[in-house]
Design an enzyme around this catalytic site. Structure first.
Site, PDB file in Angstrom:
ATOM      1  N   TYR A   1      -5.779   9.393   1.363  1.00 20.25           N
ATOM      2  CA  TYR A   1      -5.882  10.025   2.691  1.00 20.25           C
ATOM      3  C   TYR A   1      -4.606  10.823   2.956  1.00 20.25           C
ATOM      4  O   TYR A   1      -3.565  10.608   2.326  1.00 20.25           O
ATOM      5  CB  TYR A   1      -6.142   8.980   3.781  1.00 20.25           C
ATOM      6  CG  TYR A   1      -5.046   7.964   4.005  1.00 20.25           C
ATOM      7  CD1 TYR A   1      -3.921   8.271   4.764  1.00 20.25           C
ATOM      8  CD2 TYR A   1      -5.144   6.676   3.471  1.00 20.25           C
ATOM      9  CE1 TYR A   1      -2.923   7.330   4.978  1.00 20.25           C
ATOM     10  CE2 TYR A   1      -4.142   5.732   3.685  1.00 20.25           C
ATOM     11  CZ  TYR A   1      -3.032   6.069   4.442  1.00 20.25           C
ATOM     12  OH  TYR A   1      -2.038   5.140   4.649  1.00 20.25           O
TER      13      TYR A   1
ATOM     14  N   HIS B   1       0.877  -1.179   0.000  1.00 22.01           N
ATOM     15  CA  HIS B   1       0.000   0.000   0.000  1.00 22.01           C
ATOM     16  C   HIS B   1       0.906   1.218   0.000  1.00 22.01           C
ATOM     17  O   HIS B   1       1.845   1.301   0.805  1.00 22.01           O
ATOM     18  CB  HIS B   1      -0.908  -0.083   1.233  1.00 22.01           C
ATOM     19  CG  HIS B   1      -1.416   1.227   1.728  1.00 22.01           C
ATOM     20  ND1 HIS B   1      -2.130   2.092   0.931  1.00 22.01           N
ATOM     21  CD2 HIS B   1      -1.347   1.822   2.956  1.00 22.01           C
ATOM     22  CE1 HIS B   1      -2.479   3.160   1.653  1.00 22.01           C
ATOM     23  NE2 HIS B   1      -2.001   3.019   2.864  1.00 22.01           N
TER      24      HIS B   1
ATOM     25  N   ASP C   1     -29.091 -18.923  16.965  1.00 23.59           N
ATOM     26  CA  ASP C   1     -30.399 -19.552  17.136  1.00 23.59           C
ATOM     27  C   ASP C   1     -30.479 -20.691  16.128  1.00 23.59           C
ATOM     28  O   ASP C   1     -30.039 -20.560  14.990  1.00 23.59           O
ATOM     29  CB  ASP C   1     -31.565 -18.563  16.987  1.00 23.59           C
ATOM     30  CG  ASP C   1     -31.654 -17.947  15.613  1.00 23.59           C
ATOM     31  OD1 ASP C   1     -30.637 -17.929  14.874  1.00 23.59           O
ATOM     32  OD2 ASP C   1     -32.745 -17.470  15.256  1.00 23.59           O
TER      33      ASP C   1
HETATM   34  C1  LIG Z   1       1.763   2.045   4.517  1.00 28.00           C
HETATM   35  C2  LIG Z   1       0.826   1.651   5.602  1.00 28.00           C
HETATM   36  C3  LIG Z   1       0.013   2.608   6.153  1.00 28.00           C
HETATM   37  C4  LIG Z   1      -0.876   2.264   7.159  1.00 28.00           C
HETATM   38  N1  LIG Z   1      -1.632   3.239   7.699  1.00 28.00           N
HETATM   39  C5  LIG Z   1      -2.443   2.940   8.718  1.00 28.00           C
HETATM   40  C6  LIG Z   1      -3.189   3.961   9.343  1.00 28.00           C
HETATM   41  O1  LIG Z   1      -3.078   5.129   8.985  1.00 28.00           O
HETATM   42  N2  LIG Z   1      -4.043   3.610  10.312  1.00 28.00           N
HETATM   43  C7  LIG Z   1      -4.179   2.330  10.717  1.00 28.00           C
HETATM   44  O2  LIG Z   1      -4.980   2.074  11.596  1.00 28.00           O
HETATM   45  N3  LIG Z   1      -3.460   1.344  10.166  1.00 28.00           N
HETATM   46  C8  LIG Z   1      -2.599   1.625   9.176  1.00 28.00           C
HETATM   47  N4  LIG Z   1      -1.867   0.633   8.596  1.00 28.00           N
HETATM   48  C9  LIG Z   1      -2.056  -0.747   9.038  1.00 28.00           C
HETATM   49  C10 LIG Z   1      -1.275  -1.021  10.300  1.00 28.00           C
HETATM   50  O3  LIG Z   1       0.012  -0.518  10.186  1.00 28.00           O
HETATM   51  C11 LIG Z   1      -1.192  -2.506  10.583  1.00 28.00           C
HETATM   52  O4  LIG Z   1      -2.432  -3.108  10.384  1.00 28.00           O
HETATM   53  C12 LIG Z   1      -0.730  -2.750  12.019  1.00 28.00           C
HETATM   54  O5  LIG Z   1       0.447  -2.047  12.273  1.00 28.00           O
HETATM   55  C13 LIG Z   1      -0.521  -4.228  12.244  1.00 28.00           C
HETATM   56  O6  LIG Z   1      -0.025  -4.415  13.532  1.00 28.00           O
HETATM   57  P1  LIG Z   1       0.470  -5.846  14.004  1.00 28.00           P
HETATM   58  O7  LIG Z   1       0.925  -5.711  15.394  1.00 28.00           O
HETATM   59  O8  LIG Z   1      -0.590  -6.837  13.699  1.00 28.00           O
HETATM   60  O9  LIG Z   1       1.631  -6.217  13.011  1.00 28.00           O
HETATM   61  P2  LIG Z   1       3.193  -5.806  13.035  1.00 28.00           P
HETATM   62  O10 LIG Z   1       3.410  -4.434  13.489  1.00 28.00           O
HETATM   63  O11 LIG Z   1       3.714  -6.157  11.700  1.00 28.00           O
HETATM   64  O12 LIG Z   1       3.781  -6.767  14.120  1.00 28.00           O
HETATM   65  C14 LIG Z   1       3.950  -8.136  13.858  1.00 28.00           C
HETATM   66  C15 LIG Z   1       5.213  -8.530  14.541  1.00 28.00           C
HETATM   67  O13 LIG Z   1       5.390  -9.938  14.486  1.00 28.00           O
HETATM   68  C16 LIG Z   1       6.758 -10.190  14.394  1.00 28.00           C
HETATM   69  N5  LIG Z   1       6.948 -11.552  13.866  1.00 28.00           N
HETATM   70  C17 LIG Z   1       6.464 -12.042  12.710  1.00 28.00           C
HETATM   71  N6  LIG Z   1       6.839 -13.316  12.531  1.00 28.00           N
HETATM   72  C18 LIG Z   1       7.593 -13.648  13.609  1.00 28.00           C
HETATM   73  C19 LIG Z   1       8.266 -14.814  14.011  1.00 28.00           C
HETATM   74  N7  LIG Z   1       8.252 -15.936  13.253  1.00 28.00           N
HETATM   75  N8  LIG Z   1       8.941 -14.800  15.166  1.00 28.00           N
HETATM   76  C20 LIG Z   1       8.968 -13.707  15.953  1.00 28.00           C
HETATM   77  N9  LIG Z   1       8.340 -12.546  15.601  1.00 28.00           N
HETATM   78  C21 LIG Z   1       7.663 -12.524  14.452  1.00 28.00           C
HETATM   79  C22 LIG Z   1       7.265  -9.133  13.461  1.00 28.00           C
HETATM   80  O14 LIG Z   1       8.627  -8.893  13.582  1.00 28.00           O
HETATM   81  C23 LIG Z   1       6.427  -7.940  13.883  1.00 28.00           C
HETATM   82  O15 LIG Z   1       7.081  -7.130  14.811  1.00 28.00           O
HETATM   83  C24 LIG Z   1      -0.963   0.947   7.601  1.00 28.00           C
HETATM   84  C25 LIG Z   1      -0.150  -0.010   7.038  1.00 28.00           C
HETATM   85  C26 LIG Z   1       0.747   0.335   6.057  1.00 28.00           C
HETATM   86  C27 LIG Z   1       1.604  -0.708   5.467  1.00 28.00           C
END
Ligand SMILES: Cc1cc2nc3c(=O)[nH]c(=O)nc-3n(C[C@H](O)[C@H](O)[C@H](O)COP(=O)(O)OP(=O)(O)OC[C@H]3O[C@@H](n4cnc5c(N)ncnc54)[C@H](O)[C@@H]3O)c2cc1C
Length: 812
Positions: free
Chosen positions: A255, A224, A541
């Protein structure tokens, strides 16, 4: 020590929130592992621009967003708040979007968030960079704003650490160990961590991590575009990080946010850029970070052109930097929360935006600690809501990409997915096509909404025209089919409803334990009953037919019911739950002439005495063995006729042929829904959900407190005494005032509740809307108003059911 040994995988905004919320509930043995550094791990939270727009058509998501706002406002990081409450402004540059903003304003009002529609001048006053000539109107949400995502991660990590939670950076999870269907440990590149509960908060890596536990997550990471401008001269001297509201220009999939004297621009208008979770680079391999792909200028060109038109001061600057950041999409755009159906103790909290992250953290903590969430209704978020076919890789990829494309689109509540279509068809499909069925889609099923072949009925019935929005996916034929059902006889394809069998020597005790009704009646009995959670909230239900001593057939609502039954099965193998939906089919044959059609071709007595109301029996109709259930969701005499899929077409043809002399028609879901509401039959998921108890929802009659213990009994006993809200029946006198659902209801001019199901009642000649209202205002005769786009539609609380309260037709 409280709580079980818990490992949270992922320290992004979701994992951090969960660690905080769970430790705040007293769970003390929690370890959070992340493959990256802390707090900037390289996941999506590390680069999220943090816009929090609370408006959503989902009540749960709206409430989770509100909780996130409140929590982040209360969190501090390095002396600063984790939330900049600059407000949100969604603007319209087309008349359709103006109407959509009114609809969204309605959702916010329904779900308790203050907002207002503003005109061009007010929009420009709120966001002076806007071109006055482009903006027709705006939706201003004062409590929206900017989450400082990384700050919030760090603040929540600190809170959790203060309660003894361990955080292990640079620990990659390589495997999940299980014994006897229960998680026992998480294997990392630094060794094993014993665990009773593992929660996968791995964001875009979710499918890869879940696969280690044998779980197929329907999630696609998608790129994105997010760009940052060089300084914008018009913003020169801005010393605060953000002062203008966050801005959405959904007509162009864009946005915006301020960052001092520059602007952040997010874009959803480009081609979908799916990435396989297994192909994500490691922290050390990635140039910037694993969740970031290189910016593709050519994809951003339309966004930049449009930006310079909407915000002309950007003509004096340029794009300084950008990323194609990766985050998660799902087949229905909702998060994936809950426990694996196959591996006990393995949970996921996936596909969650920053916007909803704290709410999800709280919901998951409640679920883990108490067995259910008391703050949020999670039925739309439960990871087990999908059918198997919805987890096929091609389906997931196509739906997830489409959800990316549609993220800002104006979607009608009845709008079916465009593709893939034709996935599930009932055996009657060929006939339905011949009859000119207008097909919509539900859980993959092709379902006729009406049949063009019935157009001639319009000479007989005068059907009022609804307003333009309600008239989409509608034809006056819907009304004619409804009227013809009440006067003659109609065939309804009921195949899409989920059917389970529950069999085995333990089946009766199992169902007695899980349902609120007494199902242990004679063979041939049919019972409408409820599944409750421990807190007395309605899980579903269902209609249960006892077809043999140890054999029940259950008419259920969906995959969550199968999952619920599966989770409560006794371990001794005495009960089997089997989904028979695909191999069977069902025709609802209903109307005052139904008996005339079927009796002559049946080999069994279908008179009132031969098969009483709410009884079932097996018989033959022509050559076809069927099980007939004497009941009707349209409120007319008739039967649900079940047979195996191979004989379905023959059943249709046999009934069709026999019905010709009685003027039989095939009728669609449009008529069905109208007739259902005239009879006041609730629909799970729309009218009532996990957050409601049977007494609030008007289905207390299905609770048999005298039958002995059952799941949720203690809780409903208590809740029965304090019914503070109720599902009320409203009627609307003006046909053009037909509403569609989720609209706010105003009492004495103030928001008091929201509409669930709505339809025009063609027999009673009025619009019908069911709505949640405070019990004290829901008295019959009360005048209320429904907010419909920019109008207030007068409605009246009316006694229900609206049609045939004596049930003479059903029992006839
Ligand atoms: C460009 C962009 C803009 C966005 N803008 C917005 C916004 O304005 N508002 C909004 O609400 N959302 C926004 N989002 C979405 C939002 O950023 C994500 O949905 C959110 O940050 C996801 O959080 P998370 O904790 O699920 O994932 P992450 O922050 O990705 O955390 C997942 C973690 O798991 C860890 N992990 C993965 N696999 C393993 C493994 N095997 N072993 C150990 N650790 C592991 C990773 O290192 C990571 O730290 C945006 C996303 C993008 C890409």
């Amino acid at each position: 020590m409280t709580g079980r040994r818990t490992v949270i995988i992922g320290a992004g905004v979701v994992g951090a929130a969960l660690a905080d919320e769970l430790s705040a509930r007293g769970w003390s043995d929690i370890t959070v592992v992340d493959q990256g550094d802390l707090p900037a791990t390289g996941g999506s939270s590390s680069h999220a621009p943090g816009l929090v727009f609370q408006a959503s058509g989902s009540k749960a998501l709206t409430e989770m967003a509100r909780y996130t706002v409140e929590k982040f406002l209360s969190l501090e990081h390095e002396g600063e708040s984790c939330f900049l409450q600059v407000g949100g402004l969604e603007v319209a540059t087309s008349p359709e979007r103006v109407a959509e903003l009114h609809r969204r304003h309605g959702w916010l009002t329904s779900f308790g968030i203050e907002s207002r529609i503003v005109d061009t001048d007010q929009s420009v006053a709120l966001h002076p960079l806007l071109d006055r000539d482009r903006v027709l109107a705006g939706l201003h949400i004062p409590t929206d704003g900017l989450a400082k995502a990384l700050g919030a991660v760090e603040a929540q990590i600190e809170l959790a650490k203060g309660r003894g939670v361990k955080f292990l950076a640079r620990h990659e999870v390589l495997d999940i160990k299980a014994e006897d269907g229960q998680v026992v440990a998480v294997v990392t590149d630094h060794g094993e961590i014993p665990a009773d509960v593992v929660v996968c908060c791995a964001g875009i890596w979710g499918p890869k991590v879940a696969a280690l536990a044998g779980m197929n997550l329907p999630l696609t990471p998608l790129g994105h575009q997010l760009a940052w401008t060089a300084p914008v001269p018009a913003l020169e001297g801005q010393t605060e990080e953000a002062v203008r509201p966050i801005l959405r220009h959904q007509d162009a999939d864009l946005y915006y946010r301020d960052r001092y004297d520059t602007l952040g621009i997010g874009y959803y208008g480009h081609r979908p850029m799916p990435v396989d979770a297994n192909d994500l680079l490691s922290v050390d391999e990635a140039e910037v970070m694993p969740s970031v792909l290189s910016f593709t200028d050519e994809d951003f060109e339309p966004a930049w052109e449009e930006t310079q038109s909407l915000l002309p001061s950007t003509l004096d600057t340029k794009i300084e930097e950008g990323i194609n950041g990766i985050f998660s999409f799902t087949p229905d755009g909702m998060p994936l929360l809950g426990e694996s159906p196959d591996l006990k103790g393995f949970w996921v909290a996936e596909a969650v935006w920053v916007t909803h992250s704290a709410g999800v953290g709280r919901a998951m903590a409640e679920w883990l600690a108490d067995g259910h969430s008391s703050s949020f209704d999670l039925h739309e978020c439960d990871v087990n809501r999908f059918e198997d076919f919805q987890k096929a890789p091609d389906y997931v990829l196509e739906r997830d990409c489409q959800n990316f494309v549609e993220v800002y689109d104006i979607l009608h509540p009845l709008q079916p997915m465009e593709s893939p279509r034709g996935l599930r068809t009932s055996p009657f499909n060929a006939r339905q096509q011949e009859l000119g069925g207008f097909f919509l889609e539900a859980t993959g099923w092709e379902r006729p909404q009406w049949y063009d072949a019935n157009a001639a009925l319009l000479e007989k019935y005068d059907v009022p025209e609804p307003n333009a929005w309600a008239a989409r996916y509608w034809s006056p034929i819907v009304g004619a089919e409804a009227r013809a059902t009440r006067e003659g006889v109609a065939m309804y394809d009921m195949t899409a409803l989920k059917r389970l069998t529950i069999t085995g020597p333990g089946a009766t005790a199992f169902l007695q334990r899980l349902t609120t009704g007494n199902i242990a009646k004679s063979v041939g009995s049919v019972t409408y009953t409820l599944l409750l959670d421990v807190d007395g909230g309605i899980r579903s239900d269902v209609t249960v037919a006892r077809l043999g001593e140890h054999h029940y057939q259950v008419g259920a609502n969906g995959a969550l019911d199968t999952d619920w039954f599966g989770r409560h099965l006794p371990t001794d193998g005495s009960v089997q739950v089997t989904d028979i939906t695909g191999g069977t089919c069902c025709i609802g044959l209903w109307g005052p002439l139904a008996r005339e059609v079927v009796q002559p071709i049946a080999d069994s007595d279908l008179s009132n005495d031969g098969l009483k109301y709410f009884r079932a029996k097996r018989l033959h109709i022509g050559n076809v063995p069927v099980t007939a259930w004497r009941l009707s969701y349209v409120g007319e005499l008739g039967w649900e006729l079940y047979t195996t899929a191979d004989l379905g077409l023959r059943l249709w043809d046999t009934l069709w042929e026999a019905g010709q002399e009685h003027g039989i028609i095939a009728a669609g879901r449009g008529a069905f829904n109208s007739l259902r509401l005239e009879k006041g039959y609730r629909s799970f998921g729309t009218d009532m959900t996990f957050e409601h108890d049977p007494y609030q929802a008007g289905v207390g009659f299905a609770v048999r407190l005298d039958k002995g213990d059952f799941l949720g009994r203690d809780a409903v006993l208590e809740r029965k005494e304090s019914v503070t809200k109720t599902l009320a029946c409203l009627t609307i006198d003006d046909a053009a005032g037909t509403v569609l659902g989720k609209e706010p209801v105003f009492v004495d001019g103030r928001p008091a509740g929201y509409v669930t199901s709505a339809a025009y009642g063609y027999t009673i000649g009025k619009g019908i809307a069911y709505a949640w209202l405070p019990a004290e205002v829901a008295e019959v005769g009360r005048q209320v108003e429904i907010g419909y786009f920019d109008r207030r539609v007068p409605a009246t609380v009316t006694a229900e059911p609206l049609f045939d309260p004596q049930m003479t037709r059903l029992r006839g």
